[in-house]
Scaffold this active site. Structure first.
Site, PDB file in Angstrom:
ATOM      1  N   HIS A 286       0.474  -1.221   0.073  1.00 29.00           N
ATOM      2  CA  HIS A 286       0.054   0.360  -0.553  1.00 29.00           C
ATOM      3  C   HIS A 286       1.202   1.304   0.510  1.00 29.00           C
ATOM      4  O   HIS A 286       0.010   1.894  -0.481  1.00 29.00           O
ATOM      5  CB  HIS A 286      -0.542   0.124   1.341  1.00 29.00           C
ATOM      6  N   ASP A 358      -4.374  -5.874  -7.691  1.00 28.46           N
ATOM      7  CA  ASP A 358      -4.906  -5.352  -6.840  1.00 28.46           C
ATOM      8  C   ASP A 358      -5.104  -3.362  -6.941  1.00 28.46           C
ATOM      9  O   ASP A 358      -4.621  -3.353  -8.702  1.00 28.46           O
ATOM     10  CB  ASP A 358      -3.929  -5.510  -5.619  1.00 28.46           C
TER      11      ASP A 358
END
Length: 436
Positions: A286, A358
């Site tokens: 992230h 993702d």
């Protein structure tokens, strides 16, 4: 005092220049409504302070940097608004072709209606921010409305996705019940048959809840192998050690297979994540770049077993994590690597199911260039691009992908094969989740 003030002014100037360079970064999403105005205002304020407290040379240099940063910010804001206006006005030729490969989050329902009704997205991601001050029935009605928009436009049903793993990641709870993680099914040391049965029951119950809301795609199960050590200090969101099912690949396969069958029995597609496995990856993608450096023999025997076994027996999607698989392609993310996708997944594994990235607004992907990664992923054979957190990035993506499609940068044969895979997935869904 004067030297200290000068140092602070230069430090603030440097920070504003870095901010301007990274304008609209997903990490700054909370500032998005007023980000450009705030940044420009701060640049002008510091320019006045330079004029008052610095000598002529320092003043000229500092003001040049600050005014340049302000101008760069204004240009960035203008670019985004131009892209948004072009999408809303229907000026992008080929936008529907590339939009058929986008699955996006949202906060503004009116904007989403426009994207959905014009066929500019393939699916919608629903998470906690979409539940604020809404009841179950209100959200259910919104989803029905979106599907009706698609039906009225003569388009296939939307993919309506959620991230409802159970346990730590349960973004629709409430209103959906909070359920224990899949690892809880291993309590009392059940044998393989019991594990399979428990997981299928769990998946069927959760799938019924999701289907009742209107969800037909769930980003679960996590089939990363549970690491033996806890997550790193800077692991803020991945937290695989808390989300993974088990450290034994056979157990992971059994639970994931039963769970996926349970979801499918209710018309909900499962998603196996995060290939090539984050159990051995310490960095949180992230926020940071990451590599998986394990030998291929170990990955084949251990980490990849659940992906192969469950994907081969279900309609599950495979989600590609934003890591570099060093043993196969040390330069590219797995989602943009033909060696990983064409040679390994499509070739050696003979996997012809749907692949989804993702979230492209995660730093490990975004920092390589949003458009660069998106084009690379589609050309490598990925079917769906996920833009869930910073949903506003759908506009620059539609803009750049439309241009890429028009100038031949996108591989047409790959898009055709991807379209066929998505059509086959849609065919299965239409049997179990008919349009309203």
């Amino acid at each position: 005092m004067r030297k200290g003030l000068s140092a602070l002014l230069w430090l603030a100037t440097l920070l504003l220049a870095v901010w301007a360079w990274n304008l609209k970064d997903p990490h700054l999403l909370a500032l998005r409504p007023y980000e450009s105005a705030l940044l420009i205002g701060l640049c002008l304020l510091l320019a006045l302070l330079f004029q008052r407290y610095q000598g002529r040379r320092a003043c000229v240099l500092g003001m040049a940097v600050l005014l340049g940063s302000a101008g760069f910010s204004a240009y960035g804001e203008w670019t985004l608004q131009r892209q948004k206006a072009a999408v809303q006005a229907g000026e992008l030729s080929g936008a529907r072709v590339v939009g058929a490969h986008l699955l996006v989050g949202y906060s503004d329902l009116d904007e989403l209606r426009m994207l959905v009704g014009r066929g500019l997205v393939a699916g919608v991601f629903i998470t906690r921010r979409n539940l604020q001050e809404k009841t179950f029935k209100q959200l259910q009605a919104e989803i029905v409305e979106l599907q009706q928009l698609r039906h009225a436009a003569g388009l296939p049903a939307l993919l309506i996705a959620s991230d409802q793993e159970g346990g730590l990641v349960s973004h629709l709870s409430p209103p959906l019940p909070q359920r224990a993680p899949l690892a809880s099914l291993l309590a009392d040391s059940p044998n393989t048959a019991q594990q399979l049965r428990r997981a299928e029951q769990y998946g069927a119950v959760q799938g019924a809840e999701l289907a009742r809301l209107g969800i037909n795609l769930n980003f679960s199960p996590v089939v990363d192998i549970k690491p033996e050590t806890p997550g790193q200090l800077l692991d803020f969101h991945s937290r695989i050690s808390q989300r993974a099912i088990a450290s034994d690949p056979g157990t992971v396969s059994t639970i994931a297979l039963g769970y996926s069958r349970g979801l499918q029995s209710q018309g909900v597609l499962p998603t196996l994540k995060h290939f090539p496995g984050l159990g051995r990856v310490s960095a949180d993608t992230h926020h940071f770049s990451a590599s998986l450096d394990a030998p291929l023999a170990e990955l084949n025997q251990r980490d990849w077993r659940p992906f192969r076994e469950v994907a081969g027996q279900t309609h599950a999607l495979i989600m590609l994590g934003h890591v570099v698989l060093s043993a196969i392609d040390p330069d590219n993310l797995v989602a943009t690597s033909p060696r990983v996708i064409e040679d390994l997944l499509r070739g050696q594994w003979q996997h012809q199911g749907v692949l989804i990235t993702d979230d492209l607004t995660m730093a490990a992907a975004y920092n390589r260039g949003l458009c660069t990664v998106a084009i690379g992923a589609l050309n490598a054979g990925v079917d769906l691009l996920l833009v869930s957190y910073d949903h506003e990035k759908v506009y620059p993506l539609l803009d750049c992908l439309s241009q890429a499609q028009a100038n031949g940068t996108l591989d047409r044969k790959q898009l055709e094969r991807s379209t066929q895979r998505l059509a086959e997935q849609q065919s299965w869904l239409s049997e179990t989740y008919p349009q309203p």
